[in-house]
Design a protein around this motif. Structure first.
Motif, PDB file in Angstrom:
ATOM      1  N   ASN A   1       0.764  -1.083  -0.006  1.00  0.00           N
ATOM      2  CA  ASN A   1      -0.190  -0.074   0.180  1.00  0.00           C
ATOM      3  C   ASN A   1       0.961   1.341   0.076  1.00  0.00           C
ATOM      4  O   ASN A   1       1.797   1.501   1.000  1.00  0.00           O
ATOM      5  N   ASN A   2       0.646   2.114  -0.801  1.00  0.00           N
ATOM      6  CA  ASN A   2       1.539   3.135  -1.275  1.00  0.00           C
ATOM      7  C   ASN A   2       1.314   4.369   0.119  1.00  0.00           C
ATOM      8  O   ASN A   2       2.168   4.912   0.387  1.00  0.00           O
ATOM      9  N   SER A   3       0.203   4.460   0.503  1.00  0.00           N
ATOM     10  CA  SER A   3      -0.121   5.389   1.567  1.00  0.00           C
ATOM     11  C   SER A   3       0.429   4.764   2.855  1.00  0.00           C
ATOM     12  O   SER A   3       1.253   5.743   3.689  1.00  0.00           O
ATOM     13  N   LEU A   4       0.678   3.666   3.059  1.00  0.00           N
ATOM     14  CA  LEU A   4       1.244   3.090   4.134  1.00  0.00           C
ATOM     15  C   LEU A   4       2.794   3.065   4.232  1.00  0.00           C
ATOM     16  O   LEU A   4       3.501   3.521   5.105  1.00  0.00           O
ATOM     17  N   ASN A   5       3.132   3.114   2.836  1.00  0.00           N
ATOM     18  CA  ASN A   5       4.621   3.247   2.568  1.00  0.00           C
ATOM     19  C   ASN A   5       5.252   4.572   2.805  1.00  0.00           C
ATOM     20  O   ASN A   5       6.049   5.104   3.547  1.00  0.00           O
ATOM     21  N   LYS A   6       4.340   5.789   2.378  1.00  0.00           N
ATOM     22  CA  LYS A   6       4.718   7.085   2.568  1.00  0.00           C
ATOM     23  C   LYS A   6       4.360   7.344   4.269  1.00  0.00           C
ATOM     24  O   LYS A   6       5.083   8.138   4.789  1.00  0.00           O
ATOM     25  N   THR A   7       3.709   6.963   4.830  1.00  0.00           N
ATOM     26  CA  THR A   7       3.394   6.988   6.305  1.00  0.00           C
ATOM     27  C   THR A   7       4.538   6.503   7.172  1.00  0.00           C
ATOM     28  O   THR A   7       5.177   7.195   7.931  1.00  0.00           O
ATOM     29  N   SER A   8       4.885   5.606   6.676  1.00  0.00           N
ATOM     30  CA  SER A   8       6.104   4.833   7.382  1.00  0.00           C
ATOM     31  C   SER A   8       7.384   5.678   7.092  1.00  0.00           C
ATOM     32  O   SER A   8       8.125   5.533   8.243  1.00  0.00           O
ATOM     33  N   LEU A   9       7.536   6.044   5.913  1.00  0.00           N
ATOM     34  CA  LEU A   9       8.759   6.857   5.393  1.00  0.00           C
ATOM     35  C   LEU A   9       8.767   8.141   6.442  1.00  0.00           C
ATOM     36  O   LEU A   9       9.664   8.312   6.754  1.00  0.00           O
ATOM     37  N   MET A  10       7.599   8.702   6.368  1.00  0.00           N
ATOM     38  CA  MET A  10       7.642  10.036   7.198  1.00  0.00           C
ATOM     39  C   MET A  10       7.894  10.017   8.668  1.00  0.00           C
ATOM     40  O   MET A  10       8.316  10.620   9.412  1.00  0.00           O
ATOM     41  N   ARG A  11       7.283   8.670   9.163  1.00  0.00           N
ATOM     42  CA  ARG A  11       7.512   8.327  10.542  1.00  0.00           C
ATOM     43  C   ARG A  11       8.908   8.293  10.846  1.00  0.00           C
ATOM     44  O   ARG A  11       9.557   8.803  11.813  1.00  0.00           O
ATOM     45  N   LYS A  12       9.424   7.515  10.107  1.00  0.00           N
ATOM     46  CA  LYS A  12      11.188   7.354  10.095  1.00  0.00           C
ATOM     47  C   LYS A  12      11.898   8.771  10.162  1.00  0.00           C
ATOM     48  O   LYS A  12      12.717   9.019  10.627  1.00  0.00           O
ATOM     49  N   ILE A  13      11.465   9.477   9.244  1.00  0.00           N
ATOM     50  CA  ILE A  13      12.192  10.881   9.141  1.00  0.00           C
ATOM     51  C   ILE A  13      11.910  11.792  10.537  1.00  0.00           C
ATOM     52  O   ILE A  13      12.742  12.294  11.163  1.00  0.00           O
ATOM     53  N   VAL A  14      10.668  11.850  10.814  1.00  0.00           N
ATOM     54  CA  VAL A  14      10.103  12.542  12.162  1.00  0.00           C
ATOM     55  C   VAL A  14      11.056  11.778  13.146  1.00  0.00           C
ATOM     56  O   VAL A  14      11.398  12.769  14.410  1.00  0.00           O
ATOM     57  N   ARG A  15      11.229  10.732  13.397  1.00  0.00           N
ATOM     58  CA  ARG A  15      11.749  10.208  14.626  1.00  0.00           C
ATOM     59  C   ARG A  15      13.296   9.931  14.417  1.00  0.00           C
ATOM     60  O   ARG A  15      14.160   9.772  15.414  1.00  0.00           O
ATOM     61  N   LEU A  16      13.917  10.580  13.343  1.00  0.00           N
ATOM     62  CA  LEU A  16      15.245  10.365  13.113  1.00  0.00           C
ATOM     63  C   LEU A  16      16.095  11.559  13.833  1.00  0.00           C
ATOM     64  O   LEU A  16      15.647  12.576  13.788  1.00  0.00           O
ATOM     65  N   LYS A  17      16.854  11.393  14.791  1.00  0.00           N
ATOM     66  CA  LYS A  17      17.705  12.124  15.719  1.00  0.00           C
ATOM     67  C   LYS A  17      19.153  11.801  15.528  1.00  0.00           C
ATOM     68  O   LYS A  17      19.583  10.632  15.700  1.00  0.00           O
ATOM     69  N   TYR A  18      19.874  13.012  15.275  1.00  0.00           N
ATOM     70  CA  TYR A  18      21.258  12.967  15.304  1.00  0.00           C
ATOM     71  C   TYR A  18      21.824  12.793  16.736  1.00  0.00           C
ATOM     72  O   TYR A  18      21.277  13.594  17.610  1.00  0.00           O
ATOM     73  N   ARG A  19      22.783  11.984  17.073  1.00  0.00           N
ATOM     74  CA  ARG A  19      23.361  11.686  18.332  1.00  0.00           C
ATOM     75  C   ARG A  19      24.746  12.405  18.438  1.00  0.00           C
ATOM     76  O   ARG A  19      25.542  11.878  17.470  1.00  0.00           O
ATOM     77  N   ASP A  20      24.762  13.201  19.366  1.00  0.00           N
ATOM     78  CA  ASP A  20      26.385  13.746  19.658  1.00  0.00           C
ATOM     79  C   ASP A  20      27.292  12.615  19.651  1.00  0.00           C
ATOM     80  O   ASP A  20      26.974  11.596  20.081  1.00  0.00           O
ATOM     81  N   GLY A  21      28.318  12.736  18.772  1.00  0.00           N
ATOM     82  CA  GLY A  21      29.450  11.493  18.512  1.00  0.00           C
ATOM     83  C   GLY A  21      28.983  10.777  17.147  1.00  0.00           C
ATOM     84  O   GLY A  21      30.134  10.218  16.765  1.00  0.00           O
ATOM     85  N   GLU A  22      28.018  10.778  16.824  1.00  0.00           N
ATOM     86  CA  GLU A  22      27.721  10.080  15.522  1.00  0.00           C
ATOM     87  C   GLU A  22      28.297  10.913  14.404  1.00  0.00           C
ATOM     88  O   GLU A  22      28.517  12.219  14.483  1.00  0.00           O
ATOM     89  N   ILE A  23      28.708  10.341  13.485  1.00  0.00           N
ATOM     90  CA  ILE A  23      29.275  10.740  12.104  1.00  0.00           C
ATOM     91  C   ILE A  23      28.385  11.575  11.503  1.00  0.00           C
ATOM     92  O   ILE A  23      27.337  11.107  10.931  1.00  0.00           O
ATOM     93  N   ILE A  24      28.388  12.804  11.265  1.00  0.00           N
ATOM     94  CA  ILE A  24      27.463  13.503  10.685  1.00  0.00           C
ATOM     95  C   ILE A  24      26.967  13.469   9.196  1.00  0.00           C
ATOM     96  O   ILE A  24      26.009  13.348   8.730  1.00  0.00           O
ATOM     97  N   VAL A  25      28.005  12.896   8.686  1.00  0.00           N
ATOM     98  CA  VAL A  25      27.644  12.439   7.138  1.00  0.00           C
ATOM     99  C   VAL A  25      26.904  11.493   6.991  1.00  0.00           C
ATOM    100  O   VAL A  25      26.005  11.045   6.171  1.00  0.00           O
ATOM    101  N   GLU A  26      27.324  10.418   8.060  1.00  0.00           N
ATOM    102  CA  GLU A  26      26.193   9.040   8.096  1.00  0.00           C
ATOM    103  C   GLU A  26      24.783   9.529   8.373  1.00  0.00           C
ATOM    104  O   GLU A  26      23.760   9.091   7.532  1.00  0.00           O
ATOM    105  N   HIS A  27      24.691  10.368   9.301  1.00  0.00           N
ATOM    106  CA  HIS A  27      23.333  10.892   9.558  1.00  0.00           C
ATOM    107  C   HIS A  27      22.422  11.571   8.364  1.00  0.00           C
ATOM    108  O   HIS A  27      21.474  11.274   8.169  1.00  0.00           O
ATOM    109  N   ILE A  28      23.416  12.601   7.722  1.00  0.00           N
ATOM    110  CA  ILE A  28      22.920  13.191   6.342  1.00  0.00           C
ATOM    111  C   ILE A  28      22.546  12.074   5.291  1.00  0.00           C
ATOM    112  O   ILE A  28      21.426  12.057   4.669  1.00  0.00           O
ATOM    113  N   ASN A  29      23.391  11.128   5.408  1.00  0.00           N
ATOM    114  CA  ASN A  29      23.246  10.093   4.232  1.00  0.00           C
ATOM    115  C   ASN A  29      21.913   9.370   4.558  1.00  0.00           C
ATOM    116  O   ASN A  29      21.015   8.915   3.609  1.00  0.00           O
ATOM    117  N   THR A  30      21.708   8.829   5.885  1.00  0.00           N
ATOM    118  CA  THR A  30      20.546   8.448   6.084  1.00  0.00           C
ATOM    119  C   THR A  30      19.234   9.090   5.966  1.00  0.00           C
ATOM    120  O   THR A  30      18.263   8.770   5.325  1.00  0.00           O
TER     121      THR A  30
END
Length: 80
Positions: A1-30
């Motif tokens: 289901n395309n709507s479910l896929n979009k919702t799932s992706l948006m949830r991943k984006i909203v929940r994505l958080k950079y953690r201090d010490g993480e490599i910023i390039v890896e965070h941006i790539n994600t």
């Protein structure tokens, strides 16, 4: 289901958080991987929205950058 896929992706984006010490390039790539998946799902976000969302994923230690970019740019000029 395309709507479910979009919702799932948006949830991943909203929940994505950079953690201090993480490599910023890896965070941006994600983050960009999620943006690319949204394009494939035919739900692309404009450049300004992508920039705003990326700024929202940054930790408090990036506050000065976030505030500077948010206040110095008009939304239509904010860009990745």
């Amino acid at each position: 289901n395309n709507s479910l896929n979009k919702t799932s992706l948006m949830r991943k984006i909203v929940r994505l958080k950079y953690r201090d010490g993480e490599i910023i390039v890896e965070h941006i790539n994600t983050f960009m991987g999620y943006m690319n998946q949204l394009v494939v799902a035919k739900f692309p976000l404009d450049d300004a929205m992508q920039a705003i969302l990326l700024l929202c994923t940054l930790s408090h230690s990036w506050k000065n950058l976030v505030v500077t970019l948010s206040t110095s740019c008009q939304e239509e000029n904010l860009s990745l």
